[in-house]
Write a protein that holds these residues in place. Structure first.
Motif, PDB file in Angstrom:
ATOM      1  N   ILE A  52       0.861  -1.184   0.000  1.00  9.75           N
ATOM      2  CA  ILE A  52       0.000   0.000   0.000  1.00  9.75           C
ATOM      3  C   ILE A  52       0.895   1.230   0.000  1.00  9.75           C
ATOM      4  N   GLU A  53       0.489   2.254  -0.753  1.00 11.09           N
ATOM      5  CA  GLU A  53       1.243   3.507  -0.742  1.00 11.09           C
ATOM      6  C   GLU A  53       0.280   4.683  -0.824  1.00 11.09           C
ATOM      7  N   GLN A  54       0.477   5.631   0.080  1.00 11.41           N
ATOM      8  CA  GLN A  54      -0.223   6.909   0.019  1.00 11.41           C
ATOM      9  C   GLN A  54       0.865   7.972  -0.017  1.00 11.41           C
ATOM     10  N   LEU A  55       1.091   8.521  -1.204  1.00  8.88           N
ATOM     11  CA  LEU A  55       2.140   9.515  -1.384  1.00  8.88           C
ATOM     12  C   LEU A  55       1.702  10.862  -0.822  1.00  8.88           C
ATOM     13  N   PRO A  56       2.665  11.708  -0.464  1.00 10.42           N
ATOM     14  CA  PRO A  56       2.313  13.034   0.056  1.00 10.42           C
ATOM     15  C   PRO A  56       1.400  13.783  -0.897  1.00 10.42           C
ATOM     16  N   GLY A  57       0.319  14.329  -0.352  1.00 11.44           N
ATOM     17  CA  GLY A  57      -0.637  15.093  -1.141  1.00 11.44           C
ATOM     18  C   GLY A  57      -1.685  14.255  -1.845  1.00 11.44           C
ATOM     19  N   ALA A  58      -1.540  12.929  -1.844  1.00  8.83           N
ATOM     20  CA  ALA A  58      -2.504  12.061  -2.532  1.00  8.83           C
ATOM     21  C   ALA A  58      -3.806  11.981  -1.751  1.00  8.83           C
ATOM     22  N   GLN A  59      -4.898  11.906  -2.479  1.00 15.04           N
ATOM     23  CA  GLN A  59      -6.221  11.793  -1.864  1.00 15.04           C
ATOM     24  C   GLN A  59      -6.709  10.352  -1.809  1.00 15.04           C
ATOM     25  N   SER A  60      -5.858   9.403  -2.209  1.00 15.82           N
ATOM     26  CA  SER A  60      -6.212   7.993  -2.145  1.00 15.82           C
ATOM     27  C   SER A  60      -4.925   7.175  -2.025  1.00 15.82           C
ATOM     28  N   VAL A  61      -5.097   5.889  -1.821  1.00 15.36           N
ATOM     29  CA  VAL A  61      -3.955   4.989  -1.727  1.00 15.36           C
ATOM     30  C   VAL A  61      -3.900   4.125  -2.974  1.00 15.36           C
ATOM     31  N   THR A  62      -2.726   3.578  -3.247  1.00  8.27           N
ATOM     32  CA  THR A  62      -2.600   2.582  -4.309  1.00  8.27           C
ATOM     33  C   THR A  62      -2.378   1.233  -3.645  1.00  8.27           C
ATOM     34  N   GLY A  63      -2.990   0.209  -4.193  1.00  5.22           N
ATOM     35  CA  GLY A  63      -2.826  -1.137  -3.668  1.00  5.22           C
ATOM     36  C   GLY A  63      -4.011  -1.578  -2.824  1.00  5.22           C
ATOM     37  N   THR A  64      -4.036  -2.867  -2.531  1.00  6.16           N
ATOM     38  CA  THR A  64      -5.070  -3.491  -1.703  1.00  6.16           C
ATOM     39  C   THR A  64      -4.394  -4.516  -0.802  1.00  6.16           C
ATOM     40  N   LEU A  65      -4.789  -4.543   0.456  1.00  7.85           N
ATOM     41  CA  LEU A  65      -4.336  -5.610   1.345  1.00  7.85           C
ATOM     42  C   LEU A  65      -5.228  -6.814   1.075  1.00  7.85           C
ATOM     43  N   ILE A 132      -9.610  -0.141   6.056  1.00  9.95           N
ATOM     44  CA  ILE A 132      -9.039   0.308   7.326  1.00  9.95           C
ATOM     45  C   ILE A 132      -8.454   1.695   7.133  1.00  9.95           C
ATOM     46  N   THR A 133      -8.288   2.411   8.211  1.00  8.72           N
ATOM     47  CA  THR A 133      -7.492   3.639   8.205  1.00  8.72           C
ATOM     48  C   THR A 133      -6.439   3.500   9.298  1.00  8.72           C
ATOM     49  N   VAL A 134      -5.292   4.090   9.038  1.00  6.69           N
ATOM     50  CA  VAL A 134      -4.184   4.077   9.982  1.00  6.69           C
ATOM     51  C   VAL A 134      -4.093   5.464  10.603  1.00  6.69           C
ATOM     52  N   ASN A 135      -4.036   5.504  11.922  1.00  8.38           N
ATOM     53  CA  ASN A 135      -3.931   6.766  12.647  1.00  8.38           C
ATOM     54  C   ASN A 135      -2.592   6.808  13.375  1.00  8.38           C
ATOM     55  N   LEU A 136      -1.805   7.826  13.103  1.00  9.02           N
ATOM     56  CA  LEU A 136      -0.566   8.031  13.844  1.00  9.02           C
ATOM     57  C   LEU A 136      -0.860   9.005  14.971  1.00  9.02           C
ATOM     58  N   LEU A 137      -0.633   8.557  16.185  1.00 10.68           N
ATOM     59  CA  LEU A 137      -0.856   9.409  17.348  1.00 10.68           C
ATOM     60  C   LEU A 137       0.469   9.950  17.851  1.00 10.68           C
ATOM     61  N   HIS A 138       0.482  11.228  18.198  1.00  9.09           N
ATOM     62  CA  HIS A 138       1.640  11.854  18.826  1.00  9.09           C
ATOM     63  C   HIS A 138       1.203  12.293  20.209  1.00  9.09           C
ATOM     64  N   GLU A 139       1.737  11.608  21.208  1.00 16.81           N
ATOM     65  CA  GLU A 139       1.376  11.859  22.601  1.00 16.81           C
ATOM     66  C   GLU A 139      -0.144  11.858  22.780  1.00 16.81           C
ATOM     67  N   GLY A 140      -0.819  10.898  22.134  1.00 20.00           N
ATOM     68  CA  GLY A 140      -2.253  10.697  22.307  1.00 20.00           C
ATOM     69  C   GLY A 140      -3.155  11.436  21.337  1.00 20.00           C
ATOM     70  N   VAL A 145      -3.681  10.831   9.665  1.00 19.78           N
ATOM     71  CA  VAL A 145      -4.707   9.822   9.427  1.00 19.78           C
ATOM     72  C   VAL A 145      -4.650   9.474   7.942  1.00 19.78           C
ATOM     73  N   SER A 146      -4.506   8.190   7.649  1.00 18.68           N
ATOM     74  CA  SER A 146      -4.401   7.775   6.249  1.00 18.68           C
ATOM     75  C   SER A 146      -5.746   7.890   5.545  1.00 18.68           C
ATOM     76  N   GLN A 147      -5.680   7.811   4.236  1.00 18.40           N
ATOM     77  CA  GLN A 147      -6.891   7.654   3.443  1.00 18.40           C
ATOM     78  C   GLN A 147      -7.399   6.228   3.669  1.00 18.40           C
ATOM     79  N   SER A 148      -8.588   5.926   3.220  1.00 15.11           N
ATOM     80  CA  SER A 148      -9.165   4.593   3.353  1.00 15.11           C
ATOM     81  C   SER A 148      -8.322   3.577   2.580  1.00 15.11           C
ATOM     82  N   ILE A 149      -7.972   2.478   3.235  1.00 19.94           N
ATOM     83  CA  ILE A 149      -7.138   1.434   2.645  1.00 19.94           C
ATOM     84  C   ILE A 149      -8.013   0.203   2.396  1.00 19.94           C
ATOM     85  N   PRO A 150      -8.152  -0.218   1.122  1.00 21.10           N
ATOM     86  CA  PRO A 150      -9.018  -1.371   0.838  1.00 21.10           C
ATOM     87  C   PRO A 150      -8.387  -2.680   1.319  1.00 21.10           C
ATOM     88  N   VAL A 151      -9.256  -3.561   1.855  1.00 19.43           N
ATOM     89  CA  VAL A 151      -8.834  -4.886   2.314  1.00 19.43           C
ATOM     90  C   VAL A 151      -9.799  -5.911   1.726  1.00 19.43           C
TER      91      VAL A 151
END
Length: 155
Positions: A52-65, A132-140, A145-151
């Motif tokens: 899966i790849e979400q490049l900077p500035g992209a509004q979607s991801v490439t690939g599927t899990l 799924i979406t991936v959330n990176l938390l910094h000190e909570g 937050v990623s774009q929607s990732i297809p599975v």
């Protein structure tokens, strides 16, 4: 003598002002070590292979899990900076959480510990599609937050 005293007095004042401004500048300066590059994209990898790849500035991801029903696969999340290169953040201050659209189709496990911060296991529970979406938390707080990732779970 009077001229010498005035000169000494002005020299002392100038010295104090220069010293004070130098100290103030040092207190406000930030080094490269203090600044942390902000994540603006991600890659999800199986080993060294990008799935899966979400490049900077992209509004979607490439690939599927894609995973088989009843199987479990281990993935690593690599965060991307503005140039698209991978960046490394302090795992003591950062962590991942995941949102799953349909928890009946897949589940995600993370092992505790700093060396496991960006590693997760995807479990195929039932045949079907979800995201799924991936959330990176910094000190909570959410820092990225990623774009929607297809599975897709297959038989």
């Amino acid at each position: 003598m009077e001229f010498s005293r005035k000169l000494t007095k002005y020299t002392l004042i100038a010295f104090v002002l220069i010293a004070f401004s130098s100290l103030t500048a040092c207190d406000n300066a930030t080094s490269a070590e203090d600044e942390e590059e902000e994540p603006v994209g991600l890659r999800i990898k199986a080993g060294d292979v990008t799935i899966i790849e979400q490049l900077p500035g992209a509004q979607s991801v490439t690939g599927t899990l894609t995973i088989n029903q009843g199987a479990s696969d281990i993935y690593t999340v690599a965060l991307l900076g503005e140039t698209g290169s991978e960046i490394f953040l302090d795992p003591e201050e950062h962590g991942l959480t995941f949102d799953i659209t349909d928890g009946n189709i897949v589940s995600i496990n993370q092992e505790p510990g700093l060396d496991q911060t960006y590693i997760f296991t995807l479990n195929g529970l039932a045949q079907g599609n979800t995201s799924i979406t991936v959330n990176l938390l910094h000190e909570g707080a959410a820092e990225f937050v990623s774009q929607s990732i297809p599975v897709e779970v297959t038989n």
